[in-house]
Design an enzyme around this catalytic site. Structure first.
Site, mmCIF file in Angstrom:
data_model
loop_
_atom_site.group_PDB
_atom_site.id
_atom_site.type_symbol
_atom_site.label_atom_id
_atom_site.label_comp_id
_atom_site.label_asym_id
_atom_site.label_seq_id
_atom_site.Cartn_x
_atom_site.Cartn_y
_atom_site.Cartn_z
ATOM 1 N N ASP A 172 54.746 -34.824 52.006
ATOM 2 C CA ASP A 172 53.623 -34.148 51.352
ATOM 3 C C ASP A 172 52.493 -35.153 51.184
ATOM 4 O O ASP A 172 52.724 -36.358 51.232
ATOM 5 C CB ASP A 172 54.035 -33.684 49.942
ATOM 6 C CG ASP A 172 54.814 -32.380 49.979
ATOM 7 O OD1 ASP A 172 54.780 -31.722 51.018
ATOM 8 O OD2 ASP A 172 55.450 -32.044 48.965
ATOM 9 N N ASP A 223 58.037 -30.511 46.623
ATOM 10 C CA ASP A 223 57.960 -30.444 45.155
ATOM 11 C C ASP A 223 57.989 -29.011 44.634
ATOM 12 O O ASP A 223 58.347 -28.773 43.501
ATOM 13 C CB ASP A 223 56.724 -31.174 44.617
ATOM 14 C CG ASP A 223 55.438 -30.723 45.293
ATOM 15 O OD1 ASP A 223 55.469 -29.672 45.958
ATOM 16 O OD2 ASP A 223 54.411 -31.407 45.161
ATOM 17 N N ASP A 262 59.469 -25.027 48.843
ATOM 18 C CA ASP A 262 59.908 -26.117 49.732
ATOM 19 C C ASP A 262 61.424 -26.142 49.891
ATOM 20 O O ASP A 262 61.951 -26.866 50.739
ATOM 21 C CB ASP A 262 59.448 -27.482 49.181
ATOM 22 C CG ASP A 262 57.952 -27.692 49.362
ATOM 23 O OD1 ASP A 262 57.424 -27.204 50.366
ATOM 24 O OD2 ASP A 262 57.330 -28.323 48.498
#
Length: 1012
Positions: free
Chosen positions: A454, A753, A757
């Site tokens: 990310d 997070d 996901d």
């Protein structure tokens, strides 16, 4: 060997119970199954937990049906009168824990209404829905805990050191040796009296006890490390209103009556009732196995502990805690479930089993040859019917030697060395801000070839501030003062503040110190700070309008929205999200005069250029818009997706974390490809990726929608070049990971997070969840939790993973060398000379050197920066490599030749001619053999480089193990001769033994020059 092992079909994660049971059954020669499988999954307990989930599912289904039926009769039937128990009344409450439990667990809406609904329950619990529990009265607080219990779950009692001693004693071969020792004592004392006749038997008993206590100590320490890690895994905090203040609190401090705030991805921390909220969807699969999410609202207000918030946000009042909940009972079962076996444990169990079978064969042959020699001798002497006590002792010694060959041959330490190394690495990684949830992730990370990371919070600091804005078509730098608000038309400022303070997942609260505090995600915090800097009053804005509907931010839609009822009775929708998506939904804009004008091509291009300009400066852009709604809008309808008026665009700065660029460079030199997968604008993503060193000239940056439209053949050429994926959905991340793993055979680590996901974290070889920004759902799906959300920590995890893998390879190389030599020496000597040079006691000592002490020394080497200059092992690398085989065979041949020469020519070399020459020679062979292992242990510190002394003094465990081994070897030879069948040696003989051992190091150095 690799092809024989075939990994037993056990995967690094997600293996079925059948597969796990199958490979355990395949481990035929298991000296001590209790020890070998101690830290692995208890499959029977898992089945128990699965059955409990099924029962819960049935219970809830029946409860829901009953409650639906009950609703129809509520008006017609008078509920039975509930009697409050005296002790509950005396404590100051009007409802007992059992009644509360039956309401929520039974989904009993009739019973709930009979108690006055949610407000009635709060009143009976002496709690306030607006301000939560009051903790000022300590007496009431302690009574509350006494009546309703605390939110803690029963844990299995920690096993004492003596349990580990008992389990170590259950080694089959040690038990047989113990029987041999007892028989030896009986025969010896009968023949030679006490104490002389007891020496051999006591020697074996002492050796067995030493092995048992050293093994138990090592295992006990490991269990303590795992227990510490389990405690860390269970640290979960939640937002709670208590004493009138919203605060973060551990879920274990919750009490009935507490008001808990839940958002997407949170785990429901206790049983409770819905108070208020919007669009709440609950995933109950962890409790019931039911995959379909459940809508929770005022009509169905029941929230069960352990379930997850899939969508929406709400407030709940806690009713039942701890072991009174179904989740508490399920956890009690699962706490004994253990962790799945790791691929290395499986592989090394296979090695141990294979070598164990070979060792068993050699032991039987050795015993047969030795007994045959004795019988042949007696036959020649004509005394085969007459047996003396000495000959009975000789027969016992032969049997003890055969059993001890099995002890030495079965490398029981191999799979346990993996556990030891992983436990050590997990403890150290905890200090480096990485919490390992699954053992296998530790070793799999060492083979990683690709990291999909990310951007926000991982590569950047996650400390966001609005630094630029474009409101009323006017682009401005944002400073800390309220100067900007004065230049905005009143109508536009009013709209902007209404949007910021109402369309938010954050909240501005007053904390205990009386200071203003902003709660929420970093993006929400930045926007709320911007609103405050414009002179906005969050409380006044919220009170001025009534919230009708909320659609929380969703990473698929990349927007959030609210519907407000205005003071004049009209309805207005506000939305915010990804700039280009919101702008595409707008057909009007607030002009510089504050008027609403149509969004023509010129104005659209101006706004698009502003977005690109912000993004090229590595700013995260958000667009805010609103629309007036018809009065006929129903809260059940979705918020409109188009027809908005653009209020403004903000540019949020989120600086790159210090050290990220260096970490990315380390990954590149280690052969690990880093890819950025983000939901942000492509220009923002490219700017950050270049700053981090991720995006190179030959790399590609692609947007999620474009990636989705590519055909399979195009993806095959495209994926290896992708370095940045912007505006990606969770499904895009999942697709990318799946292709990397299956099509390109890469070992993929993925960071995540959010709740969405979870599929990508499951699909990846190693799922990495963020400890600060991550939701509970993401953390539960992950294998490792990065506690500081820092990309550099991911690199540290990779380094530790490689360290574990290589440390275990070193130990395997060392142990297999000892195995091969001890096996061949005793077997060949028994076959050719009729006696074994290494006795049972000596072999037990050698077994301890190579097993527990060897694992302690080699499996706990800390990682070095050199590890990140090696290529990754990848998915199909051979664990026992050609380099290891070269070192094992080379060292084995050297040691075997030395011992064979000593056995054949030792008497003439040392001029041994007295009556004790045989004992002295066997002592020399034993001493030389042990020193060969000590120096081979040092040589095994590095399998390919000649300099094995680098950093040796930094590893205190290694130095301590070597020092202890040398010290105890001196004690055994010089002072314990009667027990260990040794005799004191002269200084020249000691020097010779040490030199023989030391010569193994130049041999190892020469071997390392041979290319393989």
């Amino acid at each position: 060997m690799e092809s024989y092992l075939g990994n037993f079909e056990v995967k690094p994660k997600g293996s079925s119970e059948e597969v796990l049971q199958k490979w355990r059954n395949l481990c035929g020669v298991v000296k001590n199954p209790k020890r070998r499988f101690r830290f692995t999954a208890n499959l029977s307990k898992r089945m128990e937990a699965a059955n409990m989930r099924q029962t819960n599912q049935e219970k809830l289904r029946i409860a829901v049906l009953v409650s639906k039926a009950a609703i129809q009769f509520i008006k017609g039937v008078t509920p039975s009168e509930y009697v409050v128990p005296d002790e509950v009344k005396a404590a100051g409450f009007q409802i007992c824990a059992e009644e509360l439990g039956s309401i929520v667990e039974g989904h009993d809406i009739k019973k709930l209404n009979s108690h006055g609904g949610v407000n009635g329950i709060a009143e009976k619990l002496s709690a306030s829905i607006p301000s939560g529990l009051s903790t000022t009265d300590n007496n009431l607080l302690s009574k509350r805990q006494e009546i309703y219990g605390i939110n803690e779950f029963a844990e299995t009692e920690a096993r004492s050191f003596w349990v580990f001693v008992w389990e170590s004693l259950q080694d089959m071969t040690l038990m047989i040796l113990g029987i041999c020792a007892v028989m030896s004592l009986i025969v010896g004392i009968a023949m030679e009296g006490w104490p002389k006749g007891a020496h051999d038997g006591l020697g074996i008993v002492a050796s067995i006890m030493l092995v048992v206590f050293v093994t138990a100590t090592s295992d006990y320490r490991q269990s303590l490390q795992f227990r510490d890690l389990d405690k860390e895994k269970k640290k979960i905090t939640i937002q709670v209103t208590r004493d009138g203040y919203r605060q973060k609190m551990s879920i274990y401090q919750l009490l009935p009556g507490d008001i808990v705030h839940l958002g997407i991805g949170d785990q429901v921390p206790a049983d409770g009732l819905f108070v208020s909220g919007f669009s709440v969807l609950i995933d109950e699969s962890s409790l019931t196995g039911e995959s379909e999410p459940v809508m929770v609202n005022a009509e169905n207000p029941f929230l069960l502990s352990g379930t997850k918030v899939q969508d929406g946000s709400c407030k709940m009042i806690v009713t039942t805690v701890g072991m009174r909940t179904q989740w508490g009972k399920l956890l009690a079962t699962l706490s004994e479930g253990g962790d799945d076996e790791t691929p290395l444990q499986v592989k090394l169990n296979g090695v141990a089993t294979l070598i164990g079978k070979i060792g068993l064969f050699f032991a039987i042959v050795t015993f047969t040859v030795l007994v045959n020699g004795l019988l042949t001798r007696k036959w020649r002497e004509g005394t085969h019917w007459n047996w003396s006590g000495e000959e009975a002792l000789e027969m016992l010694e032969y049997f003890a030697v055969a059993v001890t060959i099995v002890v030495v041959a079965v490398p029981e330490g191999l799979p346990l060395a993996v556990t030891l190394s992983l436990a050590f690495a997990m403890k150290k990684m905890m200090n480096d801000k990485a919490l390992v949830r699954h053992l296998a992730a530790c070793e799999t990370m060492g083979s990683a070839t690709s990291i999909c990371s990310d951007k926000t919070g991982t590569l950047t600091t996650n400390h966001m501030t609005v630094v630029k804005s474009c409101v009323c078509m006017d682009v401005k730098e944002v400073d800390d003062g309220p100067a900007e608000s004065s230049s905005l038309p009143d109508s536009a400022l009013k709209l902007l503040l209404q949007s910021i303070f109402n369309n938010t997942g954050g909240e501005v609260v007053i904390n205990k110190e009386g200071k203003r505090e902003i709660l929420g995600s970093p993006t929400e915090t930045a926007l709320l700070e911007f609103g405050l800097s414009l002179g906005g009053d969050p409380q006044a804005e919220k009170q001025a309008c009534k919230l009708i509907k909320v659609e929380p931010f969703n990473s698929t839609k990349k927007r959030m929205g609210v519907v407000l009822e205005l003071p004049d009775g009209g309805l207005r929708a506000h939305t915010k999200g990804a700039s280009e998506i919101i702008l595409a939904a707008c057909d009007k804009v607030v002009s510089s005069t504050g008027e609403v004008v149509p969004l023509d091509e010129k104005l659209t291009n101006h706004l698009k250029d502003t977005i690109e300009q912000f993004a090229s400066e590595a700013l995260r852009t958000l667009c805010l818009a609103y629309m007036e709604l018809e009065n006929g809008f129903s809260p059940n309808n979705p918020i409109p997706a188009a027809g908005y008026t653009c209020v403004g665009i903000v540019g949020i700065k989120d600086p790159v974390r210090p050290g990220v660029k260096e970490s990315v460079a380390i990954c590149r030199s280690a052969g690990i490809t880093v890819r950025m997968v983000t939901g942000d604008n492509i220009n923002t993503a490219k700017a950050i990726a270049r700053e981090c060193g991720i995006l190179t000239d030959d790399g590609i940056a692609i947007e999620g929608p474009d990636f989705r439209e590519k055909k399979l053949e195009e993806l095959h050429d495209l994926i290896p070049k992708i370095q940045v994926m912007a505006r990606s959905s969770p499904l895009d991340k999942h697709t990318l990971v799946k292709h990397l793993r299956t099509t390109f055979n890469e070992v993929v680590a993925v960071t995540g997070d959010g709740t969405n996901d979870a599929p990508a974290l499951h699909e990846a070889d190693i799922g990495l969840a963020m400890g600060i920004a991550g939701t509970e759902v993401a953390k539960e799906s992950a294998d490792v939790i990065i506690l500081d959300d820092n990309f550099s920590t991911i690199v540290t995890v990779a380094k530790w993973g490689r360290s574990v893998y290589i440390n275990i390879q070193k130990f395997v190389q060392f142990q297999l060398t000892v195995n091969v030599v001890a096996l061949i020496v005793n077997f060949s000597s028994a076959c050719l000379t009729g006696n074994a040079p290494l006795t049972a006691v000596q072999l037990l000592w050698v077994n301890m050197i190579m097993d527990t002490l060897g694992a302690l020394a080699l499996a706990t080497e800390p990682p070095t920066d050199e590890l990140m200059k090696l290529s990754p092992v990848g998915r199909h690398g051979n664990f026992i490599s050609n380099v290891m085989w070269r070192n094992i065979l080379g060292q084995s041949i050297y040691q075997f030749i030395v011992i064979w020469i000593l056995q054949g020519k030792g008497n003439s070399i040392f001029g041994l001619e007295d009556s004790d020459s045989g004992l002295t020679l066997n002592t020399l062979i034993f001493n030389s053999f042990v020193f060969c292992q000590i120096f081979n242990e040092i040589s095994s510190r590095n399998m390919e480089k000649i300099n094995v002394f680098k950093g040796i003094l930094e590893n205190y465990v290694f130095v301590a193990v070597i020092a202890c081994t040398v010290f105890f070897q001196c004690i055994i030879v010089e002072f314990l001769g009667t027990f260990a069948n040794t005799t004191p040696l002269s200084s020249s003989q000691w020097f010779f033994c040490i030199c023989i051992g030391f010569l193994g190091m130049p041999v190892a150095a020469v071997l390392k020059l041979i290319p393989v």
